[in-house]
Design an enzyme around this catalytic site. Sequence first.
Site, mmCIF file in Angstrom:
data_model
loop_
_atom_site.group_PDB
_atom_site.id
_atom_site.type_symbol
_atom_site.label_atom_id
_atom_site.label_comp_id
_atom_site.label_asym_id
_atom_site.label_seq_id
_atom_site.Cartn_x
_atom_site.Cartn_y
_atom_site.Cartn_z
ATOM 1 N N ASN A 202 0.842 -1.205 0.000
ATOM 2 C CA ASN A 202 0.000 0.000 0.000
ATOM 3 C C ASN A 202 0.873 1.250 0.000
ATOM 4 O O ASN A 202 1.853 1.325 0.746
ATOM 5 C CB ASN A 202 -0.859 -0.033 1.283
ATOM 6 C CG ASN A 202 -1.917 1.039 1.339
ATOM 7 O OD1 ASN A 202 -2.690 1.198 0.403
ATOM 8 N ND2 ASN A 202 -1.960 1.791 2.434
ATOM 9 N N HIS A 238 -4.990 9.913 -1.792
ATOM 10 C CA HIS A 238 -5.231 11.177 -1.091
ATOM 11 C C HIS A 238 -5.061 12.276 -2.144
ATOM 12 O O HIS A 238 -3.941 12.638 -2.498
ATOM 13 C CB HIS A 238 -4.235 11.361 0.056
ATOM 14 C CG HIS A 238 -4.369 10.327 1.129
ATOM 15 N ND1 HIS A 238 -5.498 10.229 1.915
ATOM 16 C CD2 HIS A 238 -3.537 9.335 1.544
ATOM 17 C CE1 HIS A 238 -5.348 9.222 2.778
ATOM 18 N NE2 HIS A 238 -4.165 8.666 2.566
ATOM 19 N N GLU A 265 -7.430 4.523 0.662
ATOM 20 C CA GLU A 265 -7.531 5.618 1.646
ATOM 21 C C GLU A 265 -8.098 6.866 0.981
ATOM 22 O O GLU A 265 -7.652 7.990 1.226
ATOM 23 C CB GLU A 265 -6.153 5.928 2.247
ATOM 24 C CG GLU A 265 -5.501 4.732 2.909
ATOM 25 C CD GLU A 265 -4.172 5.041 3.586
ATOM 26 O OE1 GLU A 265 -3.856 6.232 3.798
ATOM 27 O OE2 GLU A 265 -3.451 4.086 3.906
#
Length: 459
Positions: A202, A238, A265
């Site tokens: 990740n 993000h 995320e």
Amino acid sequence: MPPARVLRATATAALLMAVTTAAATVLATSASAGTTLGASAAERGRYYGAAVAAGKLGDSTYVSILNREFNAITPENEMKWDATEPSQGSFNWSGGDRIVNHAQANGMRVRGHTLAWHSQQPGWAQNLSGSALRSAMVNHITQVATHYRGKIYAWDVVNEAFADGGGGGRRDSNLQRTGNDWIEVAFRTARAADPNAKLCYNDYNTDGINSKSTGIYNMVQDFKARGVPIDCVGFQSHLTNSAPSDYQANLQRFANLGVDVQITELDIAGSTQAGAYDAVTRACLAVSRCTGITVWGIRDSDSWRTGQNPLLFDSSGNKKAAYTSVLNALNSGPIISPSPSRPASPSPSSPASPSPSVSPAPGGCTATVSLQTWTGGFNATVRVTAGSTAIRSWSVRLTLPSGAVIVNTWNAAPSGTSGTVSFSNVSYNGQVSAGQYTEFGFQADGNGAAMSPTCTATS
Ligand code: 9MR
């Protein structure tokens, strides 16, 4: 078969309908596929998740949105190293267990986050280096993945190990300084502890085709070629204002390597947020191996990006335009039979390298073993010390305790996994100056007990 929580919600709706038509209408609507993020994603064979903080599970607004909209959870901080092993060898499962229990009670998957990361390490780990840190990492992964075995859909085994800024190489960290193989050791260790969890790498700033994502792409390609167990790559996403124009192409090139891809995320700041959420959602739907999306928080007030309002619900819990954008994009995707995407079966790990033959030499070497044990397993750290003459290569032979089976070795090549095993040096640690030492280690299932190593060397 519909997920358990949809069945339960439907049964509840039927019951309520007999009592009050108004209430039944509301509940039946919210429980229908296509009207919540989770239900719509599920119709398309995917999950829609949120990062959750255990401390907010008592907040009724938060929990009602979570239970209504999402069918996957990532613990925001509760499974990180500092939370789970605050002092070495002593584990705290309270926050992680609370989240897992909530997920299981509501038919949600759990993405485990994260087993090995340079950040949010407990102080004691920050102060370790070399083989002591490597052993601590292996033990940590083993303990955490074993505790949650069978309850995790996918683990972020390693988080954020690549550097920003052009080179496509690894980030410097205490973990990286234990040796470049730390990532594959982490993946092998996680596989041994929980064979049914999908194992993901990740990272952030990897959302388009750039040197950082290409560095990771090369690593995944290498892992697949050598049988290092990796099942998925997480793209944190993000973002601000928009997704990179090659977002979908980037997901697709990883999928083409034979791994799942997940958006792990997601949060998007900026005035064009709703359009960017639409683009990200459609990109995932367009890549068949994109198995799900997780937003990094529920309401804007829950976000780590304070003041940027990057999430799908406002601070009062109302749906934003971004929410509608995501739901419409999900609903535009073709319905496929809800595939629960069972975890991949473990990929075979690469065979141990053959050990070169080593003939004894004057001066020679000695070896000592130190053990770190836990119920059902142990780590052995073996120190190889050169005698009065420098050595060019070494081999350590020892007999494992009865029933013990090696699941991982670092800084050496083992000849087997049980019984009497010879460990040879690898390319970078064969040479040891007179009186100096090098260390290697292995992790084994079984009961740890004293072992008597013999060391031979060439000089
Ligand atoms: O959202 C998390 C925040 O509460 C923590 O303080 C922070 C500490 O590093 O970590 C945040 O989550 C990060 C995630 O674990 C890894 N990718 C970046 C996320 C945002 O910083």
